[in-house]
Scaffold this active site. Structure first.
Site, PDB file in Angstrom:
ATOM      1  N   ASP A  95       0.851  -1.199   0.000  1.00 57.05           N
ATOM      2  CA  ASP A  95       0.000   0.000   0.000  1.00 57.05           C
ATOM      3  C   ASP A  95       0.884   1.246   0.000  1.00 57.05           C
ATOM      4  OD1 ASP A  95      -2.237   1.599   0.107  1.00 57.05           O
ATOM      5  OD2 ASP A  95      -3.073   0.684   1.903  1.00 57.05           O
ATOM      6  N   HIS A 153      -7.946  -0.653   8.893  1.00 60.79           N
ATOM      7  CA  HIS A 153      -6.941  -0.174   7.932  1.00 60.79           C
ATOM      8  C   HIS A 153      -7.211   1.320   7.710  1.00 60.79           C
ATOM      9  CE1 HIS A 153      -4.656  -0.931   4.009  1.00 60.79           C
ATOM     10  NE2 HIS A 153      -5.261   0.209   3.726  1.00 60.79           N
ATOM     11  N   HIS A 166      -6.066   5.117   6.660  1.00 61.49           N
ATOM     12  CA  HIS A 166      -5.151   6.109   6.081  1.00 61.49           C
ATOM     13  C   HIS A 166      -5.270   7.358   6.953  1.00 61.49           C
ATOM     14  CE1 HIS A 166      -3.874   4.049   2.315  1.00 61.49           C
ATOM     15  NE2 HIS A 166      -4.880   3.265   2.692  1.00 61.49           N
ATOM     16  N   CYS A 183      -3.456   5.587  -2.081  1.00 59.22           N
ATOM     17  CA  CYS A 183      -4.045   4.754  -3.131  1.00 59.22           C
ATOM     18  C   CYS A 183      -4.095   5.548  -4.428  1.00 59.22           C
ATOM     19  CB  CYS A 183      -5.455   4.308  -2.736  1.00 59.22           C
ATOM     20  SG  CYS A 183      -6.251   3.344  -4.032  1.00 59.22           S
TER      21      CYS A 183
HETATM   22  P1  HMG Z   1      -9.417  -4.288 -16.762  1.00 56.65           P
HETATM   23  O1  HMG Z   1      -8.885  -3.287 -17.741  1.00 56.65           O
HETATM   24  O2  HMG Z   1     -10.867  -4.362 -16.541  1.00 56.65           O
HETATM   25  O3  HMG Z   1      -8.895  -5.761 -17.067  1.00 56.65           O
HETATM   26  O4  HMG Z   1      -8.657  -4.045 -15.378  1.00 56.65           O
HETATM   27  P2  HMG Z   1      -8.810  -6.595 -18.390  1.00 56.65           P
HETATM   28  O5  HMG Z   1      -9.064  -7.998 -17.974  1.00 56.65           O
HETATM   29  O6  HMG Z   1      -9.643  -5.984 -19.464  1.00 56.65           O
HETATM   30  O7  HMG Z   1      -7.266  -6.449 -18.811  1.00 56.65           O
HETATM   31  C1  HMG Z   1      -6.676  -5.216 -19.178  1.00 56.65           C
HETATM   32  C2  HMG Z   1      -5.181  -5.409 -19.255  1.00 56.65           C
HETATM   33  O8  HMG Z   1      -4.658  -5.695 -17.958  1.00 56.65           O
HETATM   34  C3  HMG Z   1      -4.770  -6.591 -20.148  1.00 56.65           C
HETATM   35  O9  HMG Z   1      -3.505  -6.270 -20.700  1.00 56.65           O
HETATM   36  C4  HMG Z   1      -4.601  -7.713 -19.153  1.00 56.65           C
HETATM   37  O10 HMG Z   1      -3.703  -8.711 -19.588  1.00 56.65           O
HETATM   38  C5  HMG Z   1      -4.003  -6.973 -17.984  1.00 56.65           C
HETATM   39  P3  HMG Z   1      -3.334  -5.764 -22.225  1.00 56.65           P
HETATM   40  O11 HMG Z   1      -3.958  -6.866 -23.031  1.00 56.65           O
HETATM   41  O12 HMG Z   1      -4.117  -4.484 -22.298  1.00 56.65           O
HETATM   42  O13 HMG Z   1      -1.877  -5.581 -22.353  1.00 56.65           O
HETATM   43  N1  HMG Z   1      -4.280  -7.651 -16.703  1.00 56.65           N
HETATM   44  C6  HMG Z   1      -3.334  -7.984 -15.809  1.00 56.65           C
HETATM   45  N2  HMG Z   1      -2.004  -7.827 -15.823  1.00 56.65           N
HETATM   46  C7  HMG Z   1      -1.328  -8.277 -14.741  1.00 56.65           C
HETATM   47  N3  HMG Z   1      -1.925  -8.845 -13.681  1.00 56.65           N
HETATM   48  C8  HMG Z   1      -3.248  -9.018 -13.647  1.00 56.65           C
HETATM   49  C9  HMG Z   1      -4.010  -8.569 -14.742  1.00 56.65           C
HETATM   50  N4  HMG Z   1      -5.334  -8.588 -15.016  1.00 56.65           N
HETATM   51  C10 HMG Z   1      -5.486  -8.024 -16.226  1.00 56.65           C
HETATM   52  N5  HMG Z   1      -3.819  -9.562 -12.572  1.00 56.65           N
HETATM   53  C11 HMG Z   1      -7.830  -4.813 -13.277  1.00 56.65           C
HETATM   54  C12 HMG Z   1      -9.010  -4.745 -14.231  1.00 56.65           C
HETATM   55  C13 HMG Z   1      -8.378  -5.257 -11.956  1.00 56.65           C
HETATM   56  C14 HMG Z   1      -6.822  -5.822 -13.799  1.00 56.65           C
HETATM   57  C15 HMG Z   1      -7.153  -3.433 -13.171  1.00 56.65           C
HETATM   58  O14 HMG Z   1      -8.130  -2.455 -12.945  1.00 56.65           O
HETATM   59  C16 HMG Z   1      -6.126  -3.380 -12.071  1.00 56.65           C
HETATM   60  O15 HMG Z   1      -5.098  -4.044 -12.113  1.00 56.65           O
HETATM   61  N6  HMG Z   1      -6.352  -2.548 -11.053  1.00 56.65           N
HETATM   62  C17 HMG Z   1      -5.383  -2.415  -9.973  1.00 56.65           C
HETATM   63  C18 HMG Z   1      -6.026  -1.786  -8.844  1.00 56.65           C
HETATM   64  C19 HMG Z   1      -5.064  -1.605  -7.686  1.00 56.65           C
HETATM   65  O16 HMG Z   1      -4.060  -2.287  -7.533  1.00 56.65           O
HETATM   66  N7  HMG Z   1      -5.413  -0.631  -6.817  1.00 56.65           N
HETATM   67  C20 HMG Z   1      -4.663  -0.347  -5.643  1.00 56.65           C
HETATM   68  C21 HMG Z   1      -4.901  -1.367  -4.581  1.00 56.65           C
HETATM   69  S1  HMG Z   1      -6.470  -1.179  -3.733  1.00 56.65           S
HETATM   70  C22 HMG Z   1      -6.085  -0.202  -2.374  1.00 56.65           C
HETATM   71  O17 HMG Z   1      -5.019   0.363  -2.332  1.00 56.65           O
HETATM   72  C23 HMG Z   1      -7.041  -0.113  -1.239  1.00 56.65           C
HETATM   73  C24 HMG Z   1      -6.594  -0.939  -0.028  1.00 56.65           C
HETATM   74  O18 HMG Z   1      -5.325  -0.514   0.452  1.00 56.65           O
HETATM   75  C25 HMG Z   1      -7.608  -0.829   1.100  1.00 56.65           C
HETATM   76  C26 HMG Z   1      -7.982   0.613   1.447  1.00 56.65           C
HETATM   77  O19 HMG Z   1      -7.090   1.446   1.687  1.00 56.65           O
HETATM   78  O20 HMG Z   1      -9.191   0.856   1.525  1.00 56.65           O
HETATM   79  C27 HMG Z   1      -6.500  -2.429  -0.387  1.00 56.65           C
HETATM   80 MG    MG Z   2      -5.034   1.217   1.733  1.00 56.65          MG
END
Ligand code: HMG
Ligand code: MG
Length: 306
Positions: free
Chosen positions: A16, A206, A208, A239
Site C-alpha cells: 500500500d 486499515h 489512512h 491509493c
Molecule cells: P481491466 O482493464 O478491466 O482488465 O482491469 P482486463 O481484464 O480488461 O485487462 C486489461 C489489461 O490488464 C490486459 O492487458 C490484461 O492482460 C491486464 P493488455 O492486453 O491491455 O496488455 N491484466 C493484468 N495484468 C497483470 N496482472 C493481472 C491482470 N489482469 C489483467 N492480474 C484490473 C481490471 C483489476 C486488472 C485493473 O483495474 C487493475 O489491475 N487494477 C489495480 C487496482 C489496484 O491495484 N489498486 C490499488 C490497490 S487497492 C487499495 O489500495 C485499497 C486498499 O489498500 C484498502 C484501502 O485502503 O481501503 C486495499
Molecule cells: Mg489502503
C-alpha cells in the site's frame, strides 16, 4: 474498558505504501525492505500486488520481490484482483493473497473496473481457487468511512460486502478508510455494525491518515475488541485511485502507542525505525511517522528504552 494485551500488526508498506510513491523501487530494494521489516519482528507483511502493471507500475515484478525475500518464516501476502493475478501469485509461490472490494460503486469501477457485485462474483472464484491450493485469502472493503467520488458511505453496505467476503472463504476482512476521513466514533460504530455479521476476531482495521485521525480511530476500535491493525512503515503511500489520500497510519506510531499502553506487538521499535529510515532514503523523502520524526530529532536516544 478492557483492551487486549496483544495486537497483531499487518505491515502494508511494501504494497500500500510503495504503490503510490513517485519513485518505483526495484524488486531487490523492495525485498530488502521486507527483510528489514521482518527483522524488526513484523510477521505479517503485504509484499506486493499481482495487478495490471499499467494500472500500478510500482508493483510490477512482485514475483521477483517474493523470490528475493530471505526470511522464510514471514507471512507474506499479495494483492490479487482476478484469476490471472491469482495464477501469477501461485506461480510465484505466494501462500497468502488479499482480494479487494469496495463499499462504493464508483470507487469499485475506478479501482478495478467493475461493479461491487461483479467484483464479489469474481473474488468468489479467486478465493475458492486459492483455498484449493491451500492459500489463505484476506478480504478488503475499501471506502468504509467515505468515498472520494460518492462522499458518505452506508455502514450497511460495508457490512454486506464484509459478510460476502467472509462467506466466500476469506479468513479475515480488513475495513479500509481509504481516504482517511473517518473519526473515532464513526470508526467504532462501523466496527460494531460489521461485528453484527462477522466475529470480531475476523475484523481488521486499515486507516489512512489524511486528516490525522488514524491513531484515535485505532484506539476507538481496540476499545471494542479489534486485535488486528494494518499500518505502513514511515506512513508511506496512499491509493492511486483515491486522489488526495495520504499514506496509511505509520507503523512506528502504532507500535509506539501500543508499547506505551503495555500492549504486546512483538515489534522492536528501534529496528522498525531503521527499516523506515532505509525506505525513506530509497524514496528520497522524510518519514510521515511522527515517532520517526521525534526520534530523528533526538537521534542518540535508543527507541526501545522509552
Ligand atoms: P481491466 O482493464 O478491466 O482488465 O482491469 P482486463 O481484464 O480488461 O485487462 C486489461 C489489461 O490488464 C490486459 O492487458 C490484461 O492482460 C491486464 P493488455 O492486453 O491491455 O496488455 N491484466 C493484468 N495484468 C497483470 N496482472 C493481472 C491482470 N489482469 C489483467 N492480474 C484490473 C481490471 C483489476 C486488472 C485493473 O483495474 C487493475 O489491475 N487494477 C489495480 C487496482 C489496484 O491495484 N489498486 C490499488 C490497490 S487497492 C487499495 O489500495 C485499497 C486498499 O489498500 C484498502 C484501502 O485502503 O481501503 C486495499
Ligand atoms: Mg489502503
Amino acid at each position: 474498558m478492557s483492551l487486549s494485551s496483544r495486537v497483531s500488526i499487518v505491515e502494508v508498506g511494501p504494497r500500500d505504501g510503495l504503490q503510490n510513491e513517485k519513485v518505483t523501487l526495484s524488486p531487490r530494494v523492495r525485498a530488502e525492505l521486507i527483510n528489514r521489516l521482518g527483522a524488526a519482528g513484523l510477521t505479517r507483511i503485504e509484499a506486493g500486488s499481482f495487478v495490471s502493471p499499467t494500472a500500478v507500475p510500482q508493483m510490477a515484478h512482485t514475483d521477483e520481490t517474493l523470490a528475493l525475500v530471505l526470511k522464510k518464516d514471514l507471512r507474506l501476502a499479495v494483492l490479487v484482483p482476478n484469476l490471472r493475478g491469482l495464477s501469477d501469485a501461485l506461480s510465484a509461490g505466494a501462500k497468502e493473497i488479499a482480494v479487494f472490494a469496495a463499499a462504493s460503486e464508483t470507487f469499485s469501477k475506478r479501482n478495478i473496473n467493475c461493479s461491487i457485485e461483479e467484483s464479489l462474483e469474481r473474488y468468489a472464484k479467486v478465493v475458492a481457487e486459492a483455498r484449493r491450493h491451500d492459500v489463505l485469502a484476506r478480504g478488503y472493503v475499501s471506502c468504509v468511512l467515505g468515498c472520494p467520488y460518492e462522499g458518505v458511505v452506508d455502514g450497511v453496505a460495508v457490512a454486506s460486502v464484509a459478510s460476502a467476503l467472509l462467506e466466500m472463504g476469506c479468513f479475515e476482512v480488513s475495513l479500509g478508510d481509504t481516504i482517511g476521513v473517518g473519526a473515532p466514533l464513526q470508526a467504532r460504530r462501523l466496527v460494531e455494525r460489521v461485528a453484527r455479521v462477522a466475529p470480531l476476531d475476523r475484523i481488521a482495521v486499515h486507516f489512512h491518515d489524511t486528516y490525522g485521525q488514524a491513531l484515535a480511530n485505532i484506539f476507538a476500535c481496540l476499545e471494542v475488541g479489534v486485535e488486528v491493525v494494518d499500518s505502513s512503515v514511515a506512513g508511506l503511500g496512499g491509493c492511486p485511485f483515491a486522489p488526495g489520500a495520504a499514506g496509511n497510519v505509520a507503523t512506528e506510531d502504532v507500535v509506539y502507542m501500543l508499547q506505551r499502553m503495555d500492549i504486546e506487538t512483538g515489534v522492536s521499535l528501534e529496528r522498525l525505525l531503521a527499516a523506515g529510515t532505509f525506505a525513506c532514503a530509497q524514496l528520497d523523502h522524510a518519514p510521515a511517522s511522527r515517532v520517526a520524526q521525534a526520534y530523528g530529532a533526538k537521534c542518540n536516544q535508543p527507541a526501545d528504552r522509552w
